[in-house]
Design a protein around this motif. Structure first.
Motif, PDB file in Angstrom:
ATOM      1  N   THR A   3      33.853  35.669  50.311  1.00 33.13           N
ATOM      2  CA  THR A   3      34.337  37.035  50.176  1.00 33.13           C
ATOM      3  C   THR A   3      33.192  38.034  50.214  1.00 33.13           C
ATOM      4  OG1 THR A   3      36.177  36.202  48.856  1.00 33.13           O
ATOM      5  CG2 THR A   3      35.725  38.551  48.723  1.00 33.13           C
ATOM      6  N   ARG A   7      32.942  41.885  52.087  1.00 31.29           N
ATOM      7  CA  ARG A   7      32.662  43.147  51.403  1.00 31.29           C
ATOM      8  C   ARG A   7      31.388  43.792  51.932  1.00 31.29           C
ATOM      9  NH1 ARG A   7      34.153  41.924  45.021  1.00 31.29           N
ATOM     10  NH2 ARG A   7      36.373  41.462  45.371  1.00 31.29           N
ATOM     11  N   THR A  62      44.117  36.305  46.624  1.00 28.97           N
ATOM     12  CA  THR A  62      43.268  35.317  45.962  1.00 28.97           C
ATOM     13  C   THR A  62      41.921  35.884  45.551  1.00 28.97           C
ATOM     14  OG1 THR A  62      42.467  34.568  48.131  1.00 28.97           O
ATOM     15  CG2 THR A  62      44.383  33.428  47.217  1.00 28.97           C
ATOM     16  N   GLU A  63      41.683  37.165  45.830  1.00 29.81           N
ATOM     17  CA  GLU A  63      40.396  37.773  45.509  1.00 29.81           C
ATOM     18  C   GLU A  63      40.403  38.368  44.108  1.00 29.81           C
ATOM     19  OE1 GLU A  63      38.785  40.230  48.788  1.00 29.81           O
ATOM     20  OE2 GLU A  63      40.667  39.784  49.791  1.00 29.81           O
ATOM     21  N   ASP A  64      39.214  38.503  43.551  1.00 29.87           N
ATOM     22  CA  ASP A  64      39.078  39.165  42.260  1.00 29.87           C
ATOM     23  C   ASP A  64      39.533  40.612  42.377  1.00 29.87           C
ATOM     24  OD1 ASP A  64      38.014  36.856  41.237  1.00 29.87           O
ATOM     25  OD2 ASP A  64      35.921  37.472  41.534  1.00 29.87           O
TER      26      ASP A  64
END
Length: 257
Positions: A3, A7, A62-64
């Motif tokens: 991820t 970003r 599924t990401e923070d």
């Protein structure tokens, strides 16, 4: 792909160029979609629902940072409960995009909207991924889906395509000075080379066969009542005028008896 790489890419000048145009489009597209529940799948760091006025808005993924931690191909969401779903660049980075669309079709209410954004393989952005870039480089590692193909998938799931749009016509340069030199292509893209935009948007509505939407008929009822009022008043006036005649006739009949 980690991820972190995604970003970091969105913080580059090319990523900001894309993000600015996507945010502008989503702001306009979601503003006039009404209902109660809106869901964005993926990219929790960006609020693509900010211009929508539904009381419940959340991000699943599924990401923070996601409000609902769940895989997009198996959503823990009740069937027929969501009015609007956003899919920003989710399908081309999934191993099972068909299942994601099936889940979206399941959770959407009848007449609910889905808005999909994706990278166009038939563009300069799609071609760049063929030139020896590292396999884990975002977004070129994705399996870009052609716009006609995506429309076919949605149609097979009983969606009606209501709108499509492309943007990001400038070549995907990594340096800001080159992006600025080619900004003229953005202004002329929709007119001269519409299908060569690097990113597309598709809006579709879930249709249910055999379902008839019942609309309130308050206006029609009021109109009928207004049209009947003069007739009722005329009948009442006529009855009042005939009342003395009926009374005299009744007395005459009683006198004969």
């Amino acid at each position: 792909m980690p991820t972190k790489n995604k970003r970091e890419w969105f913080e580059t000048c090319l990523g900001q160029y894309l993000l600015e145009r996507e945010q502008n489009y989503f702001d306009k597209a979601v503003a006039d979609v009404f209902g109660y529940n809106a869901m964005q799948i993926g990219f929790p760091q960006y609020d693509f629902l900010r211009a929508n006025r539904m009381p419940l808005q959340f991000c699943a993924g599924t990401e923070d940072g996601a409000a609902v931690l769940a895989a997009p191909d198996f959503l823990p969401i009740e069937t027929n409960s969501i009015d609007l779903v956003l899919l920003p660049h989710i399908l081309e980075f999934s191993s099972n995009p068909h299942q994601i669309l099936r889940e979206v079709q399941r959770v959407l209410m009848p007449e609910g909207h889905v808005i999909v954004s994706g990278f166009n393989p038939r563009s300069l952005w799609g071609v760049r991924g063929l030139f020896g870039l590292p396999e884990d480089t975002f977004p070129w590692r994705g399996n870009f889906i052609a716009l006609p193909r995506l429309k076919d998938w949605l149609t097979l799931l009983d969606f009606e395509i209501t709108r499509d749009r492309l943007c990001c016509y400038a070549p995907p340069f990594s340096q800001e000075k080159w992006l600025k030199r080619f900004t003229f292509m953005e202004a002329a893209g929709d007119r001269w080379w519409r299908f060569s935009g690097g990113v597309y948007f598709v809006t579709a509505v879930k249709r249910v066969h055999g379902m008839r939407v019942i609309k309130p008929e308050w206006k029609e009822v009021r109109a009928r009542r207004r049209s009947m009022a003069p007739v009722a008043q005329k009948i009442k006036d006529a009855a009042q005028q005939n009342e003395p005649r009926r009374a005299a006739r009744t007395k005459a009949e009683e006198g004969k008896n």
